[in-house]
Write a protein that holds these residues in place. Structure first.
Motif, mmCIF file in Angstrom:
data_model
loop_
_atom_site.group_PDB
_atom_site.id
_atom_site.type_symbol
_atom_site.label_atom_id
_atom_site.label_comp_id
_atom_site.label_asym_id
_atom_site.label_seq_id
_atom_site.Cartn_x
_atom_site.Cartn_y
_atom_site.Cartn_z
ATOM 1 N N PRO A 122 0.811 -1.242 0.000
ATOM 2 C CA PRO A 122 0.000 0.000 0.000
ATOM 3 C C PRO A 122 0.831 1.273 0.000
ATOM 4 O O PRO A 122 0.532 2.219 -0.747
ATOM 5 C CB PRO A 122 -0.826 -0.140 1.281
ATOM 6 C CG PRO A 122 -0.968 -1.615 1.483
ATOM 7 C CD PRO A 122 0.328 -2.209 1.008
ATOM 8 N N GLN A 123 1.906 1.327 0.800
ATOM 9 C CA GLN A 123 2.717 2.543 0.836
ATOM 10 C C GLN A 123 3.493 2.720 -0.458
ATOM 11 O O GLN A 123 3.738 3.860 -0.896
ATOM 12 C CB GLN A 123 3.677 2.525 2.027
ATOM 13 C CG GLN A 123 4.726 1.415 2.023
ATOM 14 C CD GLN A 123 4.215 0.142 2.683
ATOM 15 O OE1 GLN A 123 3.014 -0.086 2.757
ATOM 16 N NE2 GLN A 123 5.148 -0.664 3.171
ATOM 17 N N GLU A 124 3.873 1.611 -1.100
ATOM 18 C CA GLU A 124 4.564 1.702 -2.388
ATOM 19 C C GLU A 124 3.596 2.147 -3.482
ATOM 20 O O GLU A 124 3.957 2.959 -4.348
ATOM 21 C CB GLU A 124 5.189 0.357 -2.727
ATOM 22 C CG GLU A 124 6.312 -0.042 -1.788
ATOM 23 C CD GLU A 124 6.740 -1.489 -1.966
ATOM 24 O OE1 GLU A 124 7.884 -1.810 -1.578
ATOM 25 O OE2 GLU A 124 5.941 -2.299 -2.480
ATOM 26 N N ALA A 125 2.391 1.615 -3.454
ATOM 27 C CA ALA A 125 1.382 2.027 -4.428
ATOM 28 C C ALA A 125 1.065 3.510 -4.283
ATOM 29 O O ALA A 125 0.855 4.219 -5.283
ATOM 30 C CB ALA A 125 0.118 1.189 -4.253
ATOM 31 N N ALA A 126 1.052 3.998 -3.031
ATOM 32 C CA ALA A 126 0.766 5.416 -2.799
ATOM 33 C C ALA A 126 1.855 6.301 -3.402
ATOM 34 O O ALA A 126 1.583 7.445 -3.807
ATOM 35 C CB ALA A 126 0.647 5.683 -1.300
ATOM 36 N N MET A 127 3.089 5.807 -3.483
ATOM 37 C CA MET A 127 4.175 6.559 -4.089
ATOM 38 C C MET A 127 4.174 6.427 -5.610
ATOM 39 O O MET A 127 4.456 7.384 -6.332
ATOM 40 C CB MET A 127 5.523 6.063 -3.540
ATOM 41 C CG MET A 127 5.716 6.244 -2.033
ATOM 42 S SD MET A 127 7.158 5.326 -1.426
ATOM 43 C CE MET A 127 8.475 6.045 -2.389
ATOM 44 N N LEU A 128 3.829 5.251 -6.082
ATOM 45 C CA LEU A 128 3.991 4.919 -7.497
ATOM 46 C C LEU A 128 2.819 5.374 -8.358
ATOM 47 O O LEU A 128 3.009 5.916 -9.456
ATOM 48 C CB LEU A 128 4.187 3.407 -7.621
ATOM 49 C CG LEU A 128 4.602 2.827 -8.969
ATOM 50 C CD1 LEU A 128 5.917 3.457 -9.424
ATOM 51 C CD2 LEU A 128 4.762 1.310 -8.851
ATOM 52 N N GLU A 129 1.616 5.171 -7.876
ATOM 53 C CA GLU A 129 0.443 5.392 -8.726
ATOM 54 C C GLU A 129 0.242 6.852 -9.136
ATOM 55 O O GLU A 129 -0.112 7.117 -10.297
ATOM 56 C CB GLU A 129 -0.796 4.833 -8.043
ATOM 57 C CG GLU A 129 -0.786 3.307 -8.011
ATOM 58 C CD GLU A 129 -1.952 2.719 -7.225
ATOM 59 O OE1 GLU A 129 -2.751 3.509 -6.672
ATOM 60 O OE2 GLU A 129 -2.047 1.487 -7.164
ATOM 61 N N PRO A 130 0.436 7.860 -8.252
ATOM 62 C CA PRO A 130 0.294 9.246 -8.728
ATOM 63 C C PRO A 130 1.283 9.598 -9.841
ATOM 64 O O PRO A 130 0.937 10.324 -10.783
ATOM 65 C CB PRO A 130 0.548 10.078 -7.469
ATOM 66 C CG PRO A 130 0.282 9.151 -6.330
ATOM 67 C CD PRO A 130 0.696 7.806 -6.803
ATOM 68 N N VAL A 131 2.501 9.091 -9.737
ATOM 69 C CA VAL A 131 3.506 9.350 -10.767
ATOM 70 C C VAL A 131 3.099 8.691 -12.074
ATOM 71 O O VAL A 131 3.204 9.281 -13.160
ATOM 72 C CB VAL A 131 4.892 8.845 -10.305
ATOM 73 C CG1 VAL A 131 5.943 9.099 -11.383
ATOM 74 C CG2 VAL A 131 5.296 9.512 -9.000
ATOM 75 N N TRP A 132 2.602 7.456 -11.973
ATOM 76 C CA TRP A 132 2.153 6.730 -13.168
ATOM 77 C C TRP A 132 0.975 7.435 -13.828
ATOM 78 O O TRP A 132 0.908 7.516 -15.060
ATOM 79 C CB TRP A 132 1.800 5.302 -12.780
ATOM 80 C CG TRP A 132 1.341 4.428 -13.912
ATOM 81 C CD1 TRP A 132 0.123 3.851 -14.066
ATOM 82 C CD2 TRP A 132 2.109 4.016 -15.038
ATOM 83 N NE1 TRP A 132 0.073 3.113 -15.218
ATOM 84 C CE2 TRP A 132 1.288 3.203 -15.832
ATOM 85 C CE3 TRP A 132 3.417 4.276 -15.460
ATOM 86 C CZ2 TRP A 132 1.726 2.633 -17.029
ATOM 87 C CZ3 TRP A 132 3.858 3.714 -16.654
ATOM 88 C CH2 TRP A 132 3.019 2.908 -17.418
ATOM 89 N N ARG A 133 0.068 7.978 -13.022
ATOM 90 C CA ARG A 133 -1.076 8.704 -13.586
ATOM 91 C C ARG A 133 -0.614 9.937 -14.362
ATOM 92 O O ARG A 133 -1.150 10.256 -15.426
ATOM 93 C CB ARG A 133 -2.049 9.113 -12.476
ATOM 94 C CG ARG A 133 -2.965 7.983 -12.020
ATOM 95 C CD ARG A 133 -4.153 8.524 -11.234
ATOM 96 N NE ARG A 133 -3.739 9.244 -10.030
ATOM 97 C CZ ARG A 133 -3.573 8.656 -8.850
ATOM 98 N NH1 ARG A 133 -3.794 7.353 -8.706
ATOM 99 N NH2 ARG A 133 -3.201 9.368 -7.787
ATOM 100 N N GLU A 134 0.386 10.636 -13.818
ATOM 101 C CA GLU A 134 0.895 11.813 -14.521
ATOM 102 C C GLU A 134 1.498 11.420 -15.870
ATOM 103 O O GLU A 134 1.255 12.072 -16.894
ATOM 104 C CB GLU A 134 1.949 12.520 -13.671
ATOM 105 C CG GLU A 134 2.546 13.745 -14.374
ATOM 106 C CD GLU A 134 3.709 14.352 -13.610
ATOM 107 O OE1 GLU A 134 4.317 15.298 -14.138
ATOM 108 O OE2 GLU A 134 4.006 13.875 -12.488
ATOM 109 N N VAL A 135 2.272 10.340 -15.864
ATOM 110 C CA VAL A 135 2.934 9.907 -17.098
ATOM 111 C C VAL A 135 1.899 9.489 -18.142
ATOM 112 O O VAL A 135 1.950 9.919 -19.306
ATOM 113 C CB VAL A 135 3.908 8.748 -16.795
ATOM 114 C CG1 VAL A 135 4.419 8.123 -18.087
ATOM 115 C CG2 VAL A 135 5.073 9.240 -15.943
ATOM 116 N N THR A 136 0.967 8.645 -17.758
ATOM 117 C CA THR A 136 -0.018 8.151 -18.724
ATOM 118 C C THR A 136 -0.959 9.263 -19.167
ATOM 119 O O THR A 136 -1.435 9.254 -20.310
ATOM 120 C CB THR A 136 -0.827 6.988 -18.126
ATOM 121 O OG1 THR A 136 -1.396 7.393 -16.860
ATOM 122 C CG2 THR A 136 0.079 5.777 -17.896
#
Length: 275
Positions: free
Chosen positions: A56-70
């Motif tokens: 969960p803490q890794e997803a919280a770091m990763l997913e916002p960045v991935w959303r920006e990229v996509t």
């Protein structure tokens, strides 16, 4: 060449077991579609690539960045699966049809902007078709490569045994094997010779894919951040502060990645435009 190997093996099964030769051949050809089969991808990620689902803490770091990229790329980020590689290397990769893997080191140590640049690079592999085409290339060439390695090992073993008995016998055997190899090459219209250059061709395609993925990230506005990551990776490359020896020409031709100076030089037009 792989098709020749598979058809030959299937024909042998037909002779021994009565199984029509076209069934194994058809199954082998159709197996490439598993690259896009989500359950198969999941098993591939877990058991072959040894990846893990983000905590969960890794997803919280990763997913916002991935959303920006996509979002910048105009693609649906939910089409792809984010995975974590439990490694202390600075790395990330795209695999199969929908896998995007990031090392824990990259996730925890890179600033968000640089992590976004790395993910944009990996997205470029997917949108450019590099990930699945590379995997299919390795998969479909596997029977031919195995046949080549087995044949070469057998020839080396037989010649070594003959050489231990008599150097003359070894010489005659080499001539006979050479004549047989030439005959097979002629019958198969030179296809066995392709096996000699396939590794170099596949490496060249992979290097081109890396440069295209860099360009994809730079076109999305991540060029400066990607250049920072590449510069860091280049600085981390020498072991114990020593300058590594320049790789030989065959090693460079077999490398799946261009060297860092080449990648940085190809990014320069994007950096100048954005600067």
């Amino acid at each position: 060449m792989s098709l020749v190997v598979v058809v030959s093996a299937s024909a042998a099964l037909d002779t021994v077991m009565g199984l029509p030769y076209w069934i194994p051949t058809l199954l082998w050809v159709a197996s490439g579609a598993l690259v896009f089969h989500r359950p198969t991808e999941d098993r591939f990620a877990r058991h072959v690539l040894k990846l893990q689902r983000p905590m969960p803490q890794e997803a919280a770091m990763l997913e916002p960045v991935w959303r920006e990229v996509t979002s910048r790329a105009g693609v649906d980020g939910q089409r792809y699966e984010l995975w974590i590689d439990n490694s202390q290397d600075l790395n990330a990769y795209a695999a199969a049809g929908h896998i995007v893997g990031v090392t824990r080191f990259a996730l925890e140590r890179l600033p968000s902007a640089q992590l976004a640049a790395v993910l944009a690079h990996e997205l470029g592999h997917h949108t450019g078709g590099h990930a699945w085409s590379s995997l299919l290339g390795h998969w479909y060439s596997l029977p031919g490569r195995i046949a080549w390695q087995v044949s070469r090992a057998i020839v080396v073993f037989v010649v070594s045994v003959a050489g231990a008995v008599s150097s003359g016998a070894a010489g005659v055997l080499v001539v006979v094997i050479g004549a047989a190899a030439s005959a097979v090459t002629i019958v198969l219209y030179g296809l066995p010779l392709v096996l000699l250059v396939i590794p170099y061709l596949m490496a060249a395609v992979e290097r081109r894919g890396e440069l295209r993925a860099d360009e994809h990230a730079a076109a999305l506005g991540f060029g400066p951040m990607l250049a920072e990551v590449l510069t860091t990776m280049h600085a981390m490359e020498p072991a114990a502060g020593q300058t590594p020896a320049r790789p030989s020409a065959p090693a460079r031709l077999l490398s799946s990645h261009p060297d860092y100076p080449t990648r940085l030089r190809r990014l320069r037009p994007y950096l100048d435009a954005q600067g």
